[in-house]
Design an enzyme around this catalytic site. Structure first.
Site, PDB file in Angstrom:
ATOM      1  N   GLY A  48       0.818  -1.218   0.000  1.00 40.50           N
ATOM      2  CA  GLY A  48       0.000   0.000   0.000  1.00 40.50           C
ATOM      3  C   GLY A  48       0.847   1.261   0.000  1.00 40.50           C
ATOM      4  N   TRP A  51      -0.519   4.235  -2.076  1.00 37.25           N
ATOM      5  CA  TRP A  51      -1.742   4.692  -1.404  1.00 37.25           C
ATOM      6  C   TRP A  51      -1.371   5.602  -0.226  1.00 37.25           C
ATOM      7  CZ3 TRP A  51      -5.699   0.730   1.032  1.00 37.25           C
ATOM      8  CH2 TRP A  51      -6.921   1.382   1.278  1.00 37.25           C
ATOM      9  N   TRP A  74       6.036   9.659  -6.413  1.00 41.04           N
ATOM     10  CA  TRP A  74       7.455   9.387  -6.133  1.00 41.04           C
ATOM     11  C   TRP A  74       8.269  10.675  -6.039  1.00 41.04           C
ATOM     12  CZ3 TRP A  74       5.448   7.869 -11.003  1.00 41.04           C
ATOM     13  CH2 TRP A  74       5.944   8.583 -12.102  1.00 41.04           C
ATOM     14  N   TRP A  79      11.764   7.904  -2.446  1.00 39.89           N
ATOM     15  CA  TRP A  79      12.488   6.826  -1.770  1.00 39.89           C
ATOM     16  C   TRP A  79      13.916   7.287  -1.468  1.00 39.89           C
ATOM     17  CZ3 TRP A  79       8.414   5.423  -4.800  1.00 39.89           C
ATOM     18  CH2 TRP A  79       7.637   4.332  -4.373  1.00 39.89           C
ATOM     19  N   HIS A 103      11.879   1.253   1.509  1.00 40.20           N
ATOM     20  CA  HIS A 103      11.614  -0.192   1.643  1.00 40.20           C
ATOM     21  C   HIS A 103      12.726  -0.876   2.445  1.00 40.20           C
ATOM     22  CE1 HIS A 103       8.216  -0.131  -1.000  1.00 40.20           C
ATOM     23  NE2 HIS A 103       8.861  -0.119  -2.140  1.00 40.20           N
ATOM     24  N   ARG A 125       0.741  -5.226   5.352  1.00 41.60           N
ATOM     25  CA  ARG A 125      -0.427  -5.825   4.676  1.00 41.60           C
ATOM     26  C   ARG A 125      -0.331  -7.334   4.811  1.00 41.60           C
ATOM     27  NH1 ARG A 125      -1.343  -5.161  -1.900  1.00 41.60           N
ATOM     28  NH2 ARG A 125      -3.550  -5.715  -1.968  1.00 41.60           N
ATOM     29  N   SER A 133       0.352  -9.529  -5.136  1.00 45.99           N
ATOM     30  CA  SER A 133       0.569  -8.240  -5.780  1.00 45.99           C
ATOM     31  C   SER A 133       2.001  -8.129  -6.320  1.00 45.99           C
ATOM     32  CB  SER A 133       0.295  -7.119  -4.765  1.00 45.99           C
ATOM     33  OG  SER A 133       0.447  -5.872  -5.368  1.00 45.99           O
ATOM     34  N   ARG A 252      -4.069  -2.780  -9.646  1.00 52.70           N
ATOM     35  CA  ARG A 252      -4.732  -3.964 -10.176  1.00 52.70           C
ATOM     36  C   ARG A 252      -6.154  -4.084  -9.645  1.00 52.70           C
ATOM     37  NH1 ARG A 252      -4.388  -9.256  -9.249  1.00 52.70           N
ATOM     38  NH2 ARG A 252      -3.575  -8.787  -7.194  1.00 52.70           N
TER      39      ARG A 252
END
Length: 291
Positions: A48, A51, A74, A79, A103, A125, A133, A252
């Site tokens: 997510g 989002w 972005w 990041w 990440h 999640r 995903s 998706r």
């Protein structure tokens, strides 16, 4: 840049796509100087991230929607470990606090974070939905290898040998720091099921309480229908070589529990056994069911 499309960087034992990471960019992130007013969104991929980047942008834009309609997510919440970070960071909107995404795992990033009072939003999640995903993302992202089969992809995910490392270590690593960092833990499921309540709690944590009208604006512009149709958010600005959306959409489905369409009973049993062995004694209260 395209010559790095199929390269892999190994950093601290974890694989990263070399198209968007170099050893230098990864090292720089781990020694980044955070300021007390910074806000860092941390996720394992496909949890997510886009989002929440959108939600954070909307909380701080205070109803002025020019960035939402003109700056990709972005660029608004870059990041810190990616090659593009310096160029994006230099163009940031100075009327907001500095909003960043990562990440990276806790082991790599927490030493730098602990030198400041920066706030961390950690979003997780259901790992089965993450896996499905991520499997689809591998099929459309030119900088990730095409999975040989869903079963092999599950094995790689459970072993933590895929790109970005182990989901289990990522979640446990970050959530073990709740006492050491100013950290807000939120899940994809909560935001999906109770968006207004979750956004209200998040905005209070960030010191930006919202009125009902502001909440309405955020709910509208962070909805699946708005984001999936917005070229600024849906990654259609990127070339087909980077993300080929003729093979499948970046946005998706945006649902909870889609994994059930992909997992056989045998795969499910296997996954649950590994999940139990790795997460059973974590003491974490996670709002998803493994059934």
């Amino acid at each position: 840049m395209t010559e790095r499309m199929n390269t892999t960087e190994i950093f601290d034992g974890v694989r990263f796509p070399g198209f968007i990471h170099t050893p230098e960019s990864l090292k720089a992130a781990c020694s980044f100087q955070f300021q007390d007013t910074d806000i860092l969104l941390v996720t394992f991929p496909k949890s997510g991230t886009t989002w929440m980047q959108q939600v954070l942008s909307l909380i701080f834009c205070e109803g002025h929607l020019w960035p939402i309609h003109n700056l990709p997510t972005w660029a608004r919440v870059p990041w810190i470990e990616q090659i593009s970070f310096d160029s994006l960071h230099s163009k940031r909107n100075t009327s907001w606090p500095r909003l960043f995404t990562s990440h990276l795992n806790a082991k790599g990033l927490s030493p730098a974070l602990m030198k400041s009072k920066a706030k961390v939003v950690y979003m997780a999640r259901n790992p089965k939905d993450v896996l499905v995903s991520f499997f689809h993302f591998h099929r459309i992202a030119g900088f990730l290898p095409n999975p040989s089969s869903f079963e092999d992809f599950v094995d790689e995910f459970l072993e933590g040998t895929g790109f970005f490392g182990s989901w289990f270590d990522h979640v446990k690593g970050w959530l073990s720091l709740q006492k050491d960092l100013t950290l807000f833990f939120v899940t994809y499921e909560e935001l999906h099921q109770e968006p207004r309540f979750t956004i209200r709690k998040l905005s209070e944590f960030l010191g930006r309480p919202l009125g009902p009208k502001e909440e309405d604006i955020i709910l509208e512009h962070s909805s699946f229908s708005f984001m999936s149709q917005s070229n600024i958010v849906n990654y259609s600005l990127l070339s087909k070589e980077i993300i080929d959306q003729s093979e499948g959409k970046f946005f998706r489905k945006g649902v909870v529990g889609n994994w059930r369409e992909y997992f056989t009973p045998e795969l499910n049993e296997k996954f649950n056994a590994v999940y139990q062995s790795k997460m059973g004694d974590s003491g974490l209260c996670l709002p998803w069911t493994m059934d």
